[in-house]
Design an enzyme around this catalytic site. Sequence first.
Site, PDB file in Angstrom:
ATOM      1  N   ARG A 161      33.223  33.738  52.165  1.00  0.00           N
ATOM      2  CA  ARG A 161      32.399  33.769  53.385  1.00  0.00           C
ATOM      3  C   ARG A 161      33.122  34.606  54.456  1.00  0.00           C
ATOM      4  NH1 ARG A 161      33.443  32.323  58.946  1.00  0.00           N
ATOM      5  NH2 ARG A 161      31.432  32.103  59.972  1.00  0.00           N
ATOM      6  N   THR A 189      34.612  34.603  69.781  1.00  0.00           N
ATOM      7  CA  THR A 189      35.023  33.490  68.926  1.00  0.00           C
ATOM      8  C   THR A 189      33.929  32.433  68.957  1.00  0.00           C
ATOM      9  OG1 THR A 189      36.633  31.725  68.623  1.00  0.00           O
ATOM     10  CG2 THR A 189      36.348  32.511  70.866  1.00  0.00           C
ATOM     11  N   GLY A 190      33.725  31.781  67.827  1.00  0.00           N
ATOM     12  CA  GLY A 190      32.696  30.743  67.768  1.00  0.00           C
ATOM     13  C   GLY A 190      31.993  30.775  66.430  1.00  0.00           C
ATOM     14  N   THR A 232      39.907  31.059  66.363  1.00  0.00           N
ATOM     15  CA  THR A 232      40.192  32.491  66.223  1.00  0.00           C
ATOM     16  C   THR A 232      40.981  33.052  67.414  1.00  0.00           C
ATOM     17  OG1 THR A 232      38.241  32.761  64.911  1.00  0.00           O
ATOM     18  CG2 THR A 232      38.848  34.663  66.223  1.00  0.00           C
ATOM     19  N   GLY A 269      30.353  32.079  63.748  1.00  0.00           N
ATOM     20  CA  GLY A 269      30.251  33.485  63.400  1.00  0.00           C
ATOM     21  C   GLY A 269      28.867  33.959  63.003  1.00  0.00           C
ATOM     22  N   GLY A 316      32.888  35.938  58.460  1.00  0.00           N
ATOM     23  CA  GLY A 316      32.205  35.696  59.731  1.00  0.00           C
ATOM     24  C   GLY A 316      32.068  36.966  60.553  1.00  0.00           C
ATOM     25  N   ASP A 317      31.943  36.787  61.844  1.00  0.00           N
ATOM     26  CA  ASP A 317      31.684  37.910  62.757  1.00  0.00           C
ATOM     27  C   ASP A 317      32.920  38.725  63.087  1.00  0.00           C
ATOM     28  OD1 ASP A 317      32.611  35.496  64.053  1.00  0.00           O
ATOM     29  OD2 ASP A 317      32.319  36.532  65.962  1.00  0.00           O
TER      30      ASP A 317
HETATM   31  N1  ASP Z   1      34.062  33.391  64.589  1.00  0.00           N
HETATM   32  C1  ASP Z   1      34.907  32.933  63.529  1.00  0.00           C
HETATM   33  C2  ASP Z   1      34.144  32.959  62.240  1.00  0.00           C
HETATM   34  O1  ASP Z   1      32.990  32.633  62.242  1.00  0.00           O
HETATM   35  C3  ASP Z   1      35.439  31.561  63.736  1.00  0.00           C
HETATM   36  C4  ASP Z   1      36.035  31.292  65.076  1.00  0.00           C
HETATM   37  O2  ASP Z   1      35.842  32.036  66.026  1.00  0.00           O
HETATM   38  O3  ASP Z   1      36.720  30.297  65.191  1.00  0.00           O
HETATM   39  O4  ASP Z   1      34.727  33.256  61.216  1.00  0.00           O
END
Ligand code: ASP
Length: 304
Positions: free
Chosen positions: A202, A225-226, A174, A228, A204-205
Amino acid sequence: MHLFQAAPAASGWALALHGGAGGRVEELSLEVGGSYGEGLTGAYLAGAAVLAAGGTALDAVCVTVSRLEDDPLFNAGRGAALTAAGTAELDACVMTGDGRAGAVAACRHARNPVFAARKVMEETPAVLLIAPDEDRLCGWALETVPPEYFLTPARQQQLRNVQERTLEGSRHGTVGAVAIDVRGRVAAATSTGGMVNQSEGRIGDTPIVGAGTYARDGVGALSCTGQGEAFMQGVVAHDVAARVRYLGTPMAEAIEATVQAELAARAATGGLIAVAADGSVVVAHNSPAMFAAYHDGDRLVIHS
Ligand code: ASP
C-alpha cells in the site's frame, strides 16, 4: 481546523517542518524514552543552519527530514510505522520549485529514504521508483541498512495493539519540511512508513507529487500528513498551490479552502505545512494534534 501563521522573516529564508498529524494516542515517547520536542528542535536547527549559511532550500529540507528519519519517535526511517506483516516499507519525496521531483516507495534498504528520493530526482530520468534495491542505492553512494534496522520494539507493540484493536483512532506520524532560501527558491520533502497495519504494497500520498508533496517557485512549497487516500483523491498539495497560483488566494486561505473541500468533505483528517513565495509560513491541521516547528519573529515555535 487549527491554523498558525508566521510572517516573512527579515533573514529572507524560512523553514517549517512537521512530525505528523494525529491524536495523542500514538505517542511512543514513553516506550522509546525520547522527546518529540527535542527531535523537532534538533531537526529544525539542522535545516536552519543550512539556510542561514546561504544554502539551498533543497539541502535544508533534505537535512531536516533525514534528522527526523533517524529519530525512532517519528514515523519515517528508523521507527517507522509497520505494515500488517510487521515490515517497514518507506516512502519519500522531494520537489524543488523549478519543477523537478523524485520519490521512492516501498523502500526497504536506504537508511534515509529522503536521500534516495533526491537521487531519483538528480540521477535518473524517473520521478518515482518502487523498492530500489541495494545495488542501486550503493551505486548512488547512499548508506544501506538491513530491513530490521527500521524495526523498533515500540512500533512492534503499536502494531500488536492495533491488530488486537486495543489501540483505536489516529495512526499518523509522517515527517516533512518546506523551505525558501535567500534566493527565493522553494523546496519540499516528505517521508513516511505509511499507516500502521497497512497491507504490504500500500502506498499513500507521501511519494505522490501533488498529493503529499509539492513545490513551485513563485507559489510556495507544501508537505502533508494524514489519511493518505484522501490526500491522493483530493490531490491536496497541488490543489492548495493551484488556488494560490490561479486565484491569487493567500496561502492560509487556500489551505483552509482545500482542507474543507478535499479532506473534511471526505471525513478525513490530517495537516499541512507550507511556505509561501513571500516567505510566510502556515501550519494547519484538522486532526486533534500536529507536531511542527517554525520560526515566528525571533521565537522558535514548537508544536509537540
Ligand atoms: N500520509 C501518510 C500515508 O498515508 C501517513 C501519515 O501522514 O501519517 O501514508
